[in-house]
Design a protein around this motif. Structure first.
Motif, short mmCIF file in Angstrom:
data_model
loop_
_atom_site.label_atom_id
_atom_site.label_comp_id
_atom_site.label_asym_id
_atom_site.label_seq_id
_atom_site.Cartn_x
_atom_site.Cartn_y
_atom_site.Cartn_z
N ALA A 63 0.68 7.49 -0.29
CA ALA A 63 1.15 7.97 -1.59
C ALA A 63 1.44 9.47 -1.54
N CYS A 64 0.64 10.21 -0.77
CA CYS A 64 0.89 11.65 -0.61
C CYS A 64 2.27 11.89 0.01
N ARG A 65 2.61 11.09 1.01
CA ARG A 65 3.91 11.25 1.65
C ARG A 65 5.04 10.87 0.70
N LEU A 66 4.83 9.80 -0.04
CA LEU A 66 5.88 9.33 -0.95
C LEU A 66 6.16 10.33 -2.05
N HIS A 67 5.11 10.94 -2.58
CA HIS A 67 5.25 11.85 -3.71
C HIS A 67 5.25 13.32 -3.30
N ARG A 68 5.17 13.58 -1.98
CA ARG A 68 5.04 14.95 -1.49
C ARG A 68 3.87 15.65 -2.21
N ALA A 69 2.76 14.94 -2.24
CA ALA A 69 1.59 15.40 -2.97
C ALA A 69 0.48 15.83 -2.01
N THR A 70 -0.53 16.45 -2.58
CA THR A 70 -1.70 16.91 -1.84
C THR A 70 -2.87 15.97 -2.13
N LEU A 71 -3.58 15.56 -1.09
CA LEU A 71 -4.76 14.73 -1.27
C LEU A 71 -5.88 15.59 -1.82
N CYS A 72 -6.50 15.15 -2.91
CA CYS A 72 -7.55 15.95 -3.55
C CYS A 72 -8.86 15.16 -3.57
N THR A 170 -5.23 -7.50 -1.16
CA THR A 170 -4.40 -7.56 -2.38
C THR A 170 -4.11 -6.15 -2.89
N LYS A 171 -5.11 -5.26 -2.85
CA LYS A 171 -4.89 -3.89 -3.29
C LYS A 171 -3.86 -3.19 -2.40
N ARG A 172 -3.91 -3.45 -1.09
CA ARG A 172 -2.92 -2.84 -0.20
C ARG A 172 -1.53 -3.35 -0.53
N ALA A 173 -1.45 -4.64 -0.86
CA ALA A 173 -0.15 -5.22 -1.20
C ALA A 173 0.41 -4.57 -2.46
N PHE A 174 -0.45 -4.38 -3.47
CA PHE A 174 -0.01 -3.71 -4.69
C PHE A 174 0.43 -2.28 -4.40
N ALA A 175 -0.27 -1.59 -3.49
CA ALA A 175 0.05 -0.20 -3.20
C ALA A 175 1.42 -0.05 -2.56
N ILE A 176 1.79 -0.98 -1.67
CA ILE A 176 3.05 -0.87 -0.95
C ILE A 176 4.19 -1.56 -1.69
N PRO A 178 5.80 -1.11 -4.61
CA PRO A 178 6.92 -0.32 -5.13
C PRO A 178 7.88 0.14 -4.04
N VAL A 179 7.35 0.44 -2.85
CA VAL A 179 8.21 0.88 -1.76
C VAL A 179 9.08 -0.27 -1.27
N LEU A 180 8.50 -1.45 -1.13
CA LEU A 180 9.27 -2.60 -0.67
C LEU A 180 10.33 -3.00 -1.70
N ARG A 222 1.23 -12.23 -0.67
CA ARG A 222 0.40 -11.85 -1.79
C ARG A 222 1.19 -12.01 -3.09
N ARG A 223 0.53 -12.40 -4.11
CA ARG A 223 1.21 -12.64 -5.38
C ARG A 223 1.95 -11.41 -5.88
N ALA A 224 1.41 -10.22 -5.51
CA ALA A 224 2.03 -8.99 -5.98
C ALA A 224 3.44 -8.83 -5.46
N LEU A 225 3.74 -9.47 -4.32
CA LEU A 225 5.02 -9.24 -3.66
C LEU A 225 5.87 -10.49 -3.57
N ASP A 226 5.54 -11.53 -4.29
CA ASP A 226 6.25 -12.79 -4.08
C ASP A 226 7.70 -12.78 -4.58
N GLN A 227 8.06 -11.69 -5.27
CA GLN A 227 9.44 -11.60 -5.73
C GLN A 227 10.29 -10.68 -4.85
#
Length: 228
Positions: A63-72, A170-176, A178-180, A222-227
Motif C-alpha cells: 500500500a505504501c508503494r501504491l500510494h507513495r506513502a510512508t509506513l507509520c 482472504t485479507k490478502r485477497a481483499f488487499a490486492i 483494487p489493484v487487480l 477468493r470471494r473478494a476477487l471472483d468478479q
C-alpha cells in the motif's frame, strides 16, 4: 504526507481485546494530526516479533508503494525485534517513521533495532537457564500425563491455525483486489500478465516474494476477487 499505519500485537488475546492496539492507534493518529498528515489505510497484525513473514506488513508495504506513502508505526519494537528484518525493510526503499522517535535517522534505527534484538536474545537465554536450573533440582517439566493429554488441545490449536490462515488469505485477497481490478480495467486480464505487472510495480507477493500466475489464480478463487 500520506501515511500507512501498521499496528502489531503478539497474541490472539491481545488482538481480540484491543489490548495494545488502542494505544498504538492513538499514538499514530496524534502524530498524523500534529504533522498535518493523512492516514490512507491501516493494517493490524497478530504475530510474534520474532517472525519476519507477516502478511499484513507485506500488504502495508504494498500500500505504501501504491500510494507513495510512508509506513507509520507507534514504536520501533512493534515493527520487529530483528536487526536483519529492519535492515531489509530499509533497503526495500519504503520510508517509515516510528512515532516514539520521529527524527531518528538510519543509523539510529539500526542501533535501536540491534538493542531490541539483543534484549530478546538475553530474555531467551535467561528463560533457558531458569528451566535448566529447575530441571537440575528435580523439577518435572512439561505435562506429567505425557503427550496423550495434549492431543485434544493440539487438534483444537490446529483447527484454529487453519482458520487463521484462511482468514489471512482472504485479507490478502481483499488487499490486492483494487489493484487487480485496475489492471483488468486497463486490459491486463491474464494471470501471467497480471503477475508480471505486479512484479514490475514492485508490489510484493503475500509472503514477500514474487507473483506468479498460479498465485494470481488462487487469489481469484477468493470471494473478494471472483468478479476479476
Amino acid at each position: 504526507m500520506n501515511l500507512i499505519a501498521y499496528y502489531r500485537v503478539s497474541t490472539d488475546k491481545q488482538g481480540r481485546s484491543g489490548l495494545g492496539l488502542a494505544a498504538q492507534e492513538s499514538a499514530v493518529q496524534q502524530h498524523a494530526a500534529s504533522g498535518g498528515h493523512r492516514i490512507v489505510a491501516q493494517f493490524v497484525e497478530v504475530e510474534s516479533g520474532k517472525r519476519a513473514d507477516r502478511p499484513q506488513l507485506a500488504a502495508a508495504l504494498a500500500a505504501c508503494r501504491l500510494h507513495r506513502a510512508t509506513l507509520c508505526i507507534a514504536k520501533l519494537d512493534r515493527l520487529a525485534r530483528n536487526l536483519a528484518f529492519v535492515a531489509n525493510l530499509m533497503e526495500s526503499g519504503t520510508d517509515f517513521v516510528a512515532v516514539d522517535n520521529p527524527t531518528a535517522n538510519r543509523l539510529t534505527i539500526h542501533l535501536l533495532a540491534a538493542i531490541a534484538e539483543h534484549e530478546r536474545e538475553m530474555i531467551s537465554q535467561r528463560t533457558k537457564a531458569a528451566l535448566a536450573a529447575a530441571k537440575a533440582r528435580g523439577v518435572r517439566l512439561g505435562n506429567p500425563n505425557g503427550a496423550a493429554a495434549l492431543l485434544p488441545g493440539c487438534h483444537e490449536a490446529a483447527a484454529k491455525s487453519a482458520t487463521r490462515r484462511q482468514e489471512a488469505a482472504t485479507k490478502r485477497a481483499f488487499a490486492i483486489a483494487p489493484v487487480l481490478v485496475e489492471l483488468a480495467e486497463s486490459g491486463i486480464v491474464g494471470a501471467a500478465a497480471q503477475a508480471r505487472e505486479l512484479n514490475l510495480r514492485g508490489i510484493p507477493a503475500p509472503k514477500g516474494g514474487v507473483w506468479y500466475p498460479a498465485l494470481i489464480r488462487r487469489m481469484r478463487t477468493r470471494r473478494a476477487l471472483d468478479q476479476i
